[in-house]
Structure formats: C-alpha cells, structure tokens
Design a protein around this motif. Structure first.
Motif, short mmCIF file in Angstrom:
data_model
loop_
_atom_site.label_atom_id
_atom_site.label_comp_id
_atom_site.label_asym_id
_atom_site.label_seq_id
_atom_site.Cartn_x
_atom_site.Cartn_y
_atom_site.Cartn_z
N SER A 24 4.71 10.09 -3.14
CA SER A 24 4.19 8.93 -3.48
C SER A 24 5.19 8.01 -3.62
N TYR A 54 4.11 -1.55 -8.22
CA TYR A 54 3.07 -0.66 -7.84
C TYR A 54 3.23 0.77 -7.75
N GLN A 56 1.97 4.01 -6.00
CA GLN A 56 0.96 4.24 -4.56
C GLN A 56 0.96 5.68 -4.02
N ALA A 172 -6.33 6.49 -0.20
CA ALA A 172 -5.13 6.16 -0.74
C ALA A 172 -5.57 5.38 -2.12
N LYS A 174 -3.60 2.54 -4.84
CA LYS A 174 -2.48 1.80 -4.96
C LYS A 174 -2.57 1.05 -6.37
N CYS A 176 -1.39 -1.24 -8.99
CA CYS A 176 -0.46 -2.49 -9.16
C CYS A 176 -0.42 -2.95 -10.64
#
Length: 296
Positions: A24, A54, A56, A172, A174, A176
């Motif tokens: 990650s 973030y 991810q 994926a 993400k 934030c």
C-alpha cells in the motif's frame, strides 16, 4: 463468484498488511492511532486539501487488488468540520476502469463514461441541528458530532444502474483526507449490525442473505445501548429501488416508508427486504444523471 480465499469476506487492511506499507502507499499526513472507543487501530488521514494526503491500495496504479466481492465495506468517520474524498476504481467485464468517487465537497452528482461522482451527506448525532440539516440532504463540511459510519457500496449495481456496465473486480481504493478509517472489506454477503449470530442461524432460509457483522468489522456497543443509536449504516444503492440517486446519505427515521418492524427481529422475506432497504439508505433520486465533460 469470488475465489475461496476471498470468502465469506476479505479484510483488505489485514490481507494486504497496510501497516507495513509494502503493498500500500501513503502520502502526506497519514498516521496509525489506537482508538480506545473502537478498541483497535485506526488510520487518520488529514491535509489542507483532499489530494495532499491519502492512503492507497494497491501501492501503484499499474497493480490491481483483484477482489471480486459484490459489496465494498468502508468503516470510517469524516473529520469534524472538514471535507473528505474517496476514490474506488473498479474494472468492468470489458476491461474498462471506472472511478467511483464520493465526497462531502461535491455539490451535485456528475457522470462520464469512466467517472461517477456522488455527493456524500454526513450524518450527525440524532436530534441535533446538524442532524436536521443532513436529513434535508445538504452536503458540506462534516458536522462537529459526525458519526462513525459503515458504508456498503454495491459495486455491480452502481455500474449497472449508472453506466449499464457489468462488474468484474475491484481494482484500487484511494482514501483521501480528511478521514478516520477503521477497516475496508469485500464480501458477497450483506452484513447487518442489528442481526445477531443466533438470529441469523435460526432465520428463515429465504432471509439468509443477511448476515451478522463479523467481529473484526464490528463497532463496539456498550451494554444497554443500540448500534443504530451510536453509528450510521448506509447501503448504496438501496436494494429493490431502480431509479438513479444523486447523493449518498443515511436513512431518514421520519420516512413514512420505514417499516415499523425492526430488522433484527428477522420478519418474513418481503418485510425484511423493505426494512433493510429503508433502514440503510435514503437517497434523493433524480430523473437522469447530469453528464459532464471528461475530467482533466
């Protein structure tokens, strides 16, 4: 159907060992903290603007999580008086990547062939002034008393409803700023915090699509209190309703359509479906999504 190693659910943070930061990535102010109320590790992501910090998964854009569960569970709490942003990238059967984004910064729903943007209306403590605003469907900075939330995204339904595409897998995620995150999971099962293991075991076979929340995904409930009085549970899009919706928010307790029968009593299948549907999400519908030009 997800392979055996992804069933009955997959704890993404645990499986990909987020705390090691090998599979990650993190950018900006991302910290692991111990939360005494939730009795475990949470991740705090904060920054002056959503893109500056973030967490991810996976580490790079060329990789894929390859997770096939129908539902994505996100256990999170927006930071009070802040705006947050979440991107979920999914792959269609035609191998097209579609980004599903939601944020309390977005004012209206927007869509292109490869990007769906949903406003997120933060829930507050019931009965508060902020709660009254959230019931009116107003998105904006999270209220001071914003609650921990279990958000359940039905990924195949979102793709089908908004883009007429068929879902293949989760590519994926993400997360934030500005968020606190407890966990991220995928599953083909609908987990409901109001259902106990005993009730699920003795349920009518037709009702067995609803399962109790696994321990590692659960929020603690002090003795004598009820889960839904402490936390929010949002399922999007709502099961059984075909119209597109323009925002993600929790159900409104005053809705005339809410079943009087609690979900955890496991009534007959039709009532259960209606109760779960109304209990989990109230989302303002629109006739058709507003198209926007492709994002830069």
């Amino acid at each position: 159907v997800p392979p055996a190693w992804q069933r009955p659910y997959l704890n993404i943070f645990k499986h990909f060992r987020v705390e090691e930061w090998k599979r990650s990535a993190k950018e900006g102010d991302v910290a692991a903290l111990t939360d005494t109320r939730l009795k475990g590790t949470i991740y705090r992501i904060r920054g002056s603007n959503p893109a500056s910090s973030y967490l991810q998964l996976p580490r790079t854009g060329t990789q894929s999580l390859g997770l096939m569960g129908r539902y994505l569970y996100l256990l999170f709490r927006p930071l009070p008086r802040k705006h947050f942003l979440v991107h979920v990238d999914v792959t269609t059967e035609e191998n097209q990547v579609v980004r599903i984004s939601f944020s309390n910064f977005f004012k209206e729903f927007k869509s292109t062939a490869t990007w769906l943007q949903f406003p997120f209306v933060c829930g507050a403590a019931k009965g508060s002034a902020s709660d009254a605003m959230s019931q009116r469907g107003v998105s904006g900075a999270a209220p001071a008393d914003v609650r921990w939330t279990c958000l359940v995204l039905d990924l195949p339904s979102i793709l089908s409803l908004y883009l007429s595409r068929r879902y293949s897998h989760l590519k994926a995620v993400k997360l934030c700023s500005n968020l606190l995150v407890k966990n991220l999971c995928t599953s083909d099962l609908v987990f409901d915090p109001g259902v106990t293991f005993s009730e699920a075991r003795h349920a009518d076979p037709a009702c067995r699509g609803i399962a109790p929340m696994p321990r590692e995904m659960a929020f603690p409930v002090p003795k004598g209190q009820k889960w839904h009085d402490l936390y929010d549970y949002i399922r999007f899009p709502s099961e059984g309703l075909k119209l597109p919706y323009d925002s993600i928010q929790r159900s409104c307790p005053s809705s005339a359509a809410v079943s009087a029968e609690p979900v955890h009593q496991l009534p007959q299948p039709v009532t259960l479906t209606r109760a779960v549907c109304d209990h989990l999400s109230l989302i303002h519908h629109i006739t058709s999504p507003k198209a926007v030009s492709a994002p830069g």
